[in-house]
Enzyme design. Structure first.
Site, PDB file in Angstrom:
ATOM      1  N   LYS A  79       0.857  -1.194   0.000  1.00  0.00           N
ATOM      2  CA  LYS A  79       0.000   0.000   0.000  1.00  0.00           C
ATOM      3  C   LYS A  79       0.889   1.238   0.000  1.00  0.00           C
ATOM      4  O   LYS A  79       1.889   1.279   0.740  1.00  0.00           O
ATOM      5  CB  LYS A  79      -0.902  -0.045   1.237  1.00  0.00           C
ATOM      6  CG  LYS A  79      -1.932   1.066   1.327  1.00  0.00           C
ATOM      7  CD  LYS A  79      -2.861   0.841   2.527  1.00  0.00           C
ATOM      8  CE  LYS A  79      -3.945   1.903   2.633  1.00  0.00           C
ATOM      9  NZ  LYS A  79      -4.875   1.657   3.756  1.00  0.00           N
ATOM     10  N   SER A 154      -9.770   1.727   2.975  1.00  0.00           N
ATOM     11  CA  SER A 154      -8.919   2.495   2.104  1.00  0.00           C
ATOM     12  C   SER A 154      -7.861   1.689   1.360  1.00  0.00           C
ATOM     13  O   SER A 154      -7.201   2.238   0.473  1.00  0.00           O
ATOM     14  CB  SER A 154      -8.182   3.560   2.932  1.00  0.00           C
ATOM     15  OG  SER A 154      -7.285   2.951   3.858  1.00  0.00           O
ATOM     16  N   SER A 178     -10.162  -0.436   7.045  1.00  0.00           N
ATOM     17  CA  SER A 178      -9.545  -0.299   5.721  1.00  0.00           C
ATOM     18  C   SER A 178      -8.882  -1.556   5.179  1.00  0.00           C
ATOM     19  O   SER A 178      -8.494  -1.591   4.013  1.00  0.00           O
ATOM     20  CB  SER A 178      -8.520   0.832   5.745  1.00  0.00           C
ATOM     21  OG  SER A 178      -9.162   2.080   5.825  1.00  0.00           O
TER      22      SER A 178
END
Lengths: 461, 59
Positions: A79, A154, A178
């Site tokens: 990420k 997210s 997330s």
């Protein structure tokens, strides 16, 4: 287009048996990324040079019979809030568009030392909160089950890249859901570990008292393998628990016979509106665990709205504290969604924040008491199947209580598993929640569910 | 759902944060402030006056 084998654990066995080459595996992942990323936008940056270098090293170890373990040669993504030395780490934001760290995040280094092959940096909501946004330097990731749909956030690119079979695992972060949100909407497994189990050093923060790092992968077993490589004390992270990392794999095959599991039915049947497939998925999970020998009963916790109120006031206050200098100086460089969410966060007072932290302590006490005679909890992971990506409201997470943030507040480990498919053939998921630092038991129950069902045989593409 | 935050309070808090909003941004954020009002109302009053926050420092 070359297709990767099913799952990380299965691939690891092929690597160990010299039936698959890490170099070929990396090339396959890069080819698949090149083909799919123009549609899915799962990656904001591919790292082919690093991937090939790491894959060649893994292959050399394979040939020498010196593999480091099951992650050696496995293609993964990070990420883009995880710092990577010499590779831009942007938080998917214009604010850090040119930020090139000089160090790896502790977890990035740990996975690299375990032999993983980094295919690229995955898309995220802006700074892990603002999205899906169409006014940033990179477009939002799309759901491989239907690219017109939202991935959940997210950890958007983590969900998309694993569900599309580009990589076999990815790092995520979870402050209010997330990891578990994208895992649910993309039909994957994802675990938010116990707060303090995994280091956050070198990970761009959102809300310090809630932030957790963790993995997303195709199966629970894959998550266990990835989590084992990232769990453990990090003196550089003040939130890191100074205790030995638990044995996350030793009992994985142990099943759930005799475990006591409480369904928090009011969360997903009364406190908020959920879709029929989501509710059926929780019942299915409970039924399977019961058939596998668990004792399942209902449990009542405080209303979901209490967790929601405390959780979001804390998240917003802490996020505002992180972003305050940029917000004052570079307000209009943020995307519209994060800009307005952070401005809203600026309205939370210190008294509001402390009232939320006081309620948090009370909520922790209530959950602990409710679990006195239980080993695990289950509830839904999200309210519905993935919505169209262009129909997610600007303040979506505030409009209805979410099912994931309660366990950021309490710090408990919480795992999402795929429990089936609903409207439009989109996946749905449910959560399995454990007591603090009993992440291994959560994984054991999730693995038992996957082993007893056939949902892992269906792929997005 | 509660009303948005009183406009004078809203403007004061935005100014305190050092933010300058366009009319469209102001309207959008002011409208969303109803979610904050709902959350803060839900947390008051605390039943236990001596309840410690979850951030108590332990040396």
């Amino acid at each position: 287009m070359t297709e990767l084998p099913l799952g990380l654990a299965a691939t690891a066995r092929l690597i160990a048996a010299r039936q698959i080459s890490p170099v070929e595996l990396a090339e396959s992942a890069l080819t698949r990324a090149a083909a799919l990323n123009p549609v899915l936008h799962a990656f904001i940056r591919l790292t082919p040079e690093l991937a090939r270098e790491q894959a060649r090293a893994a292959e050399a170890r394979q040939m020498q019979g010196a593999l480091k373990g099951p992650l050696d040669g496995i293609p993964i993504g990070h990420k883009d809030i995880y710092e990577t030395a010499g590779i831009p780490t942007t938080g998917h934001s214009r604010i850090l568009e040119n930020h090139v760290p000089d160090r790896d995040a502790t977890v990035v280094r740990a996975w690299a030392e375990a032999g993983t092959v980094t295919i690229g940096k995955t898309a995220t909501h802006e700074f892990a909160w603002g999205g899906p946004s169409f006014d940033l330097p990179w477009p939002p990731a799309r759901n491989p089950w239907d690219p017109s749909r939202f991935t959940g956030g997210s950890s958007t690119g983590a969900g998309a890249s694993v569900a599309a079979g580009i990589v076999l695992g990815a790092t995520g972060s979870d402050t209010g859901g997330s990891i578990r949100g994208p895992a649910g909407l993309c039909g994957l497994a994802g675990i938010k570990p116990t707060y303090g189990l995994c280091s956050r050093t070198g990970v761009l923060p959102l809300a310090h008292s809630l932030d957790t790092t963790g993995p997303i992968a195709w199966t629970v077993e894959d998550c266990a393998l990835l989590l084992r490589a990232m769990a453990g004390h990090d003196p550089a992270d003040p939130s890191s628990a100074d205790r030995p990392a638990p044995d996350l794999l030793g009992g994985l095959e142990g099943g759930v016979k005799g475990l006591r599991i409480g369904i928090i039915r009011h969360f997903h049947e009364q406190d908020i509106t959920t879709s029929p497939a989501v509710r059926a998925g929780v019942d299915h999970l409970a039924d399977v665990l019961r058939q596998e020998g668990a004792v399942v009963s209902e449990v009542t916790l405080p209303p979901l709205a209490d967790f929601h109120a405390a959780g979001w006031l804390i998240l917003m206050s802490e996020a505002h504290a992180v972003h305050e200098p940029w917000l004052r100086a570079r307000f209009n460089e943020y995307g519209e969604i994060l800009r307005e969410r952070l401005a809203l966060a600026a309205l939370v007072t210190a008294a509001d924040y402390l009232q939320a932290q006081r309620r948090r302590r009370w909520l922790c006490q209530q959950v602990k008491a409710a679990m006195a005679d239980l080993d695990l909890l289950v509830t839904a992971a999200q309210a519905t199947e993935a919505p169209p990506i262009d129909q997610v409201p600007k303040f979506a997470s505030l409009e209805q209580p979410g099912l994931t943030i309660p366990f950021n507040l309490t710090g408990q480990p919480a795992l999402t598993v795929c429990t089936g498919f609903g409207a439009g053939g989109m996946p749905v998921g449910a959560q399995i929640i454990g007591k603090p630092f009993e992440d291994a038991m959560v994984l054991r129950a999730g693995h038992a569910f996957e082993r007893a069902t056939n949902w892992r045989a269906r792929r997005a593409m | 759902m509660p009303e948005p935050m009183p406009e004078k309070l809203f403007d004061a808090l935005i100014a305190h944060a050092g933010l300058v909003l366009t009319p469209a941004q102001r309207a959008s954020i002011l409208n969303a402030s109803r979610h904050l009002t709902a959350a803060t109302e839900r947390l008051r009053p605390q039943d236990q006056v001596a309840l410690e926050p979850a951030t108590v420092f332990r040396p």
